[in-house]
Scaffold this motif. Structure first.
Motif, PDB file in Angstrom:
ATOM      1  N   PHE A  80       7.264   4.969  13.157  1.00 37.75           N
ATOM      2  CA  PHE A  80       8.202   3.849  13.194  1.00 37.75           C
ATOM      3  C   PHE A  80       9.575   4.290  12.706  1.00 37.75           C
ATOM      4  O   PHE A  80      10.595   4.052  13.350  1.00 37.75           O
ATOM      5  N   ARG A 109      -4.860  -9.828   7.754  1.00 35.66           N
ATOM      6  CA  ARG A 109      -5.488  -8.515   7.929  1.00 35.66           C
ATOM      7  C   ARG A 109      -4.510  -7.447   7.475  1.00 35.66           C
ATOM      8  O   ARG A 109      -3.316  -7.540   7.740  1.00 35.66           O
ATOM      9  N   GLN A 110      -5.036  -6.440   6.839  1.00 35.54           N
ATOM     10  CA  GLN A 110      -4.160  -5.387   6.360  1.00 35.54           C
ATOM     11  C   GLN A 110      -3.726  -4.475   7.497  1.00 35.54           C
ATOM     12  O   GLN A 110      -4.528  -4.119   8.355  1.00 35.54           O
ATOM     13  N   VAL A 111      -2.460  -4.151   7.495  1.00 33.24           N
ATOM     14  CA  VAL A 111      -1.909  -3.342   8.563  1.00 33.24           C
ATOM     15  C   VAL A 111      -1.152  -2.171   7.956  1.00 33.24           C
ATOM     16  O   VAL A 111      -0.524  -2.301   6.910  1.00 33.24           O
ATOM     17  N   GLY A 112      -1.252  -1.043   8.611  1.00 35.47           N
ATOM     18  CA  GLY A 112      -0.476   0.113   8.155  1.00 35.47           C
ATOM     19  C   GLY A 112       0.564   0.463   9.200  1.00 35.47           C
ATOM     20  O   GLY A 112       0.334   0.299  10.399  1.00 35.47           O
ATOM     21  N   LEU A 113       1.702   0.918   8.741  1.00 30.55           N
ATOM     22  CA  LEU A 113       2.763   1.304   9.664  1.00 30.55           C
ATOM     23  C   LEU A 113       2.915   2.818   9.531  1.00 30.55           C
ATOM     24  O   LEU A 113       3.136   3.328   8.444  1.00 30.55           O
ATOM     25  N   SER A 114       2.773   3.531  10.646  1.00 25.31           N
ATOM     26  CA  SER A 114       2.845   4.985  10.525  1.00 25.31           C
ATOM     27  C   SER A 114       4.300   5.436  10.477  1.00 25.31           C
ATOM     28  O   SER A 114       5.221   4.682  10.771  1.00 25.31           O
ATOM     29  N   GLN A 130      -1.556 -12.760   9.450  1.00 29.19           N
ATOM     30  CA  GLN A 130      -2.829 -12.531  10.133  1.00 29.19           C
ATOM     31  C   GLN A 130      -4.005 -12.334   9.191  1.00 29.19           C
ATOM     32  O   GLN A 130      -5.125 -12.169   9.642  1.00 29.19           O
ATOM     33  N   ILE A 162       2.844  -9.050   8.091  1.00 27.03           N
ATOM     34  CA  ILE A 162       1.728  -9.197   9.032  1.00 27.03           C
ATOM     35  C   ILE A 162       0.469  -9.620   8.285  1.00 27.03           C
ATOM     36  O   ILE A 162      -0.301 -10.468   8.748  1.00 27.03           O
ATOM     37  N   GLN A 193       0.844  -1.183   0.000  1.00 28.32           N
ATOM     38  CA  GLN A 193       0.000   0.000   0.000  1.00 28.32           C
ATOM     39  C   GLN A 193       0.881   1.235   0.000  1.00 28.32           C
ATOM     40  O   GLN A 193       1.720   1.406   0.858  1.00 28.32           O
ATOM     41  N   SER A 194       0.671   2.071  -0.972  1.00 21.95           N
ATOM     42  CA  SER A 194       1.476   3.270  -1.040  1.00 21.95           C
ATOM     43  C   SER A 194       0.574   4.430  -1.400  1.00 21.95           C
ATOM     44  O   SER A 194      -0.482   4.246  -1.987  1.00 21.95           O
ATOM     45  N   LEU A 223       7.159  -4.991   6.639  1.00 24.51           N
ATOM     46  CA  LEU A 223       6.398  -5.460   7.794  1.00 24.51           C
ATOM     47  C   LEU A 223       4.902  -5.574   7.530  1.00 24.51           C
ATOM     48  O   LEU A 223       4.297  -6.606   7.838  1.00 24.51           O
TER      49      LEU A 223
END
Lengths: 134, 669
Positions: free
Chosen positions: B390, B382-387, B380, B376, B298-299, B372
């Motif tokens: 980090f 499930r979609q995860v976003g890293l802010s 899992q 994840i 995701q970008s 990462l």
């Protein structure tokens, strides 16, 4: 020779300590910085929450309202895949991003409030790619 | 006619494979006939890729909308410069440009007869030819810029107005030429290992190309950041987006490489580590391409999803396996003549190892942060976003330590411990650093702002490193002898031209020794980053026509709005006059452009740049009747202290790098 080996082990211990510190840093930072993506439907089902989440949706062009005076932006989003027809109202205190228009995919970071509105602290809009025209 | 472009790509593909085959034969048979064949192949593929480029350019200039690519990236209103830049505005075109750069690099390495005396050249050329053949294959099979419509549309889609900016014109080719150049150190590594020749000549070539690629990529990254700052109107320049990270990681490992290459040059050590770093940097360029083209991550950049990425992903393990196989085969060569004893921990060598490790570590963290969310998601479901937190909490402190290292390393002697004398001398810059922090704390920069304690610390570090570097530039032995040379030439009353030459040599020696100028530029960038991120201030203004207000040290007056209609866009601009302390008046015109046809708004920021900080003015809206002189402007104003030093640092980095690459007559050390 003994001196050299001792030096080598010293270096190895140093490297180990540094890498452990870095791993610790990474793990703690990652824990605090990850947020699950939820769908529009999930946000509304979960109801008001204090936990910040990320929602990906598609903006509805007619609903975009930008109050320049109070610096408040409001618009509605729907599920990007079109599976669910529910509409989520969003408010954001900040300027209107250029890329916010009908059909724009937008990522919201924020929380669902008691008033049934999603208060977004951050808006991420898909940039016009460097490599593609709109 | 443009069909010729497609056929030229096929020629490039076939000739690249031919070049690879003959170059390998030249290596195994040591026959000059094969070498000649390979050189012909290199030239032919360079010419054929140039033909493809020329054909695409012609099609763009003629607005030949039968080509999908031309339709997608131009229209009849697009100015000439941007029509040319459309050559690399799309995926197919940018890959073609990459191919052309790759052919150019191969030609620079292997087109000349005398280069072929070195035993590693045949296999190097073979590897480079394979890499360019790979690009040609991807173009022909999956990303043909010459694909056609059955019928020509009347009008093209045009280039997004946000991309119509000079830095956006230059940023993609700079990054691509960096990627293309990193193929050369990789080809040299494979070539050297295959031929069993890791001689000083080989090492010099590797160092030269690694430095060139590093410089090009670095400049490309900074230009991209500059574009974001000037054009995207959010007041920042770096968002830790996967696309940005993807190009940063090879640059970080490339930096590590430059430092450990110095170790190999000095002591013959770290051969394996260097080969791995070269291979890693090269495949990271491919990984970056995969990430930007595949849509896996995701970008905020919406890239067209295409199968192109997959090809690059498949190439990565191939490169790594080839590298490890050759390393294993040349085990004895790699272990020979290696100075195994580790120097003292307070030697320059230790500093270089430390820098190399830290750089790789930083690159690894950025890579982890980028991948990462994907990991994840796989586990899992499930979609995860890293802010961005980090990266700010992990990468920024590490870069801080690296900057400190620059200053410390100045004082560390090669293969030894610092003498009593240097220990006394280091006190001065250390005091300068500590005092800078103290003074900043006392004048209140450390007080009210949350999180500014690290900023105070980093300004102190910057002051320490800057004074150390300046000392190094003024007092290095080569600088001293060079200045004596100049004095002598003055006495002899040489001509103006000779004197200029002397001055040039003098400057060059002072600045490139240990990359002093490049290191200096890194500190300046660090200062700019720190100042603008920690001390950024924001104000929302609402001003009626003729109204004046004060923001910090600035007085801001709104002098009405202008509406300017042109065929494609309507521009609403506010006229603002900014004064600081009653003097240095600046006229600013922030604007909003609306392109009704494509429903695109573009905010045009107005920036007042000074050495101490930028005033970044964003027009968020005009109310009322500008024609009648009764309007209200809504402005968002950002103050970005010291931000200009990032761009000054970037320019100095380019100059310092070019000086280091410039051929010198008397190269010593």
């Amino acid at each position: 020779m003994i001196k050299a080996t001792r030096r080598k082990s010293k270096l190895l211990i140093g490297m180990l300590v540094v890498s452990l510190a870095v791993i610790y840093l990474v793990v703690t930072a990652a824990r605090g910085a990850t947020a699950y993506y939820v769908t529009v439907a999930e946000v509304m089902e979960q109801g008001p929450s204090t936990r910040p989440v990320r929602v990906a949706g598609e903006a509805l062009g007619d609903t975009i309202a930008w109050n320049t005076k109070d610096n408040v932006l409001s618009f509605d989003v729907v599920d990007a895949d079109g599976v669910d027809a529910r509409i989520l109202s969003v408010i954001h205190h900040g300027p209107r991003p250029d890329m916010l228009r009908d059909g724009a995919s937008v990522v919201l970071e924020g929380r669902y409030t008691d008033q049934g509105v999603f208060e977004a602290n951050r808006l991420l809009l898909q940039c016009p790619s460097k490599y593609e025209a709109p | 006619m443009t069909e010729a472009g497609f056929w030229a790509m096929i020629v490039t593909l076939l000739v690249s494979l031919y070049t690879m085959a003959v170059a390998i034969l030249a290596g195994t048979h040591k026959s000059s006939a094969f070498g000649r064949g390979a050189r012909t192949g290199i030239l032919v593929s360079f010419i054929s890729s140039s033909v493809s480029m020329a054909m695409l350019l012609v099609a763009l200039l003629r607005r030949d909308f039968t080509l999908r690519y031309v339709y997608a990236h131009t229209n009849t209103h697009l100015p000439l410069a941007y029509t040319v830049s459309a050559l690399w505005a799309g995926q197919e075109g940018s890959l073609l440009l990459w191919l052309w750069f790759a052919c150019l690099m191969t030609a620079l390495v292997g087109a000349r007869r005398r280069n072929w005396d070195a035993p590693f050249i045949p296999y190097t050329v073979a590897t480079a030819a394979l890499a360019q053949g790979f690009l040609a294959l991807v173009l022909v099979v999956a990303s043909n810029p010459f694909a056609r419509f059955p019928m020509a549309p009347l009008q093209g889609r045009g280039l997004n107005p946000l991309l119509q900016n000079i830095w956006m014109v230059m940023h993609p080719p700079a990054v691509l030429v960096g990627y293309a150049a990193y193929a050369v150190p990789f080809a040299l590594a494979i070539g050297g290992l295959a031929a069993g020749d890791l001689s000083a000549t080989w090492l010099r070539r590797v160092r030269y190309w690694s430095l060139l690629a590093w410089l090009l990529l670095g400049v490309g990254i900074i230009m991209g950041a500059w574009w974001a700052y000037l054009e995207l109107s959010w007041g920042g320049y770096w968002g830790w987006d996967p696309v940005e990270n993807a190009s940063l990681i090879p640059w970080l490992t490339g930096t590590a490489l430059l430092h450990s290459l110095a170790m190999q040059r000095r002591r013959g050590a770290f051969k394996r580590w260097n080969v791995w770093l070269i291979a890693l940097t090269f495949v990271l360029c491919y990984l970056a391409t995969f990430i930007t083209r595949s849509g896996v991550i995701q970008s905020v950049h919406a890239f067209a999803r295409s199968p192109v990425g997959t090809y690059f992903l498949i190439a990565i393990p191939v490169c790594l396996i080839a590298t490890s196989y050759l390393l294993e085969r040349r085990r004895t060569l790699l272990d020979a003549r290696q100075d195994q004893t580790l120097p003292s921990l307070t030697s320059r060598e230790a500093g270089l190892i430390g820098t190399s490790l830290l750089m790789v570590g930083t690159g690894a963290i950025v890579l982890v942060g980028m991948l990462l969310p994907v990991g994840i998601e796989l586990v899992q479901r499930r979609q995860v976003g890293l802010s961005t937190d980090f990266f700010n909490r992990t990468v920024v402190p590490l870069l801080q330590i690296i900057v400190l290292f620059i200053g410390v390393c100045v004082w560390l002697p090669w293969s030894g411990r610092p003498t009593q004398q240097t220990r006394q001398r280091i006190v001065i810059p250390a005091l300068i650093g500590i005092n800078t922090s103290l003074i900043l704390q006392l004048i209140g920069l450390g007080g009210p702002v949350l999180g500014s304690a690290p900023a105070i610390l980093s300004f102190g570090i910057a002051a320490f490193v800057l004074s150390s570097l300046i000392w190094a530039m003024l007092s290095s032995p080569s600088a001293r002898s060079a200045s004596i040379d100049t004095d002598a030439s003055d006495k002899q009353q040489k001509g103006m031209r000779d004197r200029l030459k002397d001055i040039g040599r003098w400057v060059q020696r002072r600045t490139i020794r240990s990359g002093n100028l490049v290191h200096l530029s890194m500190v300046l960038i660090a200062v700019g980053v720190c100042g603008s991120s920690v001390y950024q201030r924001e104000a929302q203004l609402r001003l009626a026509h003729g109204e004046t207000t004060r923001v910090g040290p600035y007085t801001i007056t709104y002098h009405g709005a202008q509406i300017d209609d042109s065929p494609l866009r309507r521009r609403v601009s506010a006229e603002i006059i900014v004064t600081q302390g009653g003097r240095s008046m600046t006229f600013l015109q922030p604007a909003q452009d609306l392109y009704p046809e494509i429903d695109q708004r573009v905010t045009r920021v107005a920036i007042r740049s000074r050495l101490d900080g930028d005033l970044y003015v964003i027009l968020t809206g005009i109310e009322g009747h500008p024609e009648a002189g009764a309007s209200i402007a809504n402005l968002r104003i950002l103050h970005n202290p010291l931000i200009i030093w990032i761009w000054i640092g970037g320019t100095l980095m380019l100059i310092g790098g070019l000086l280091a690459l410039w051929p010198q007559k008397s190269r010593h050390g």
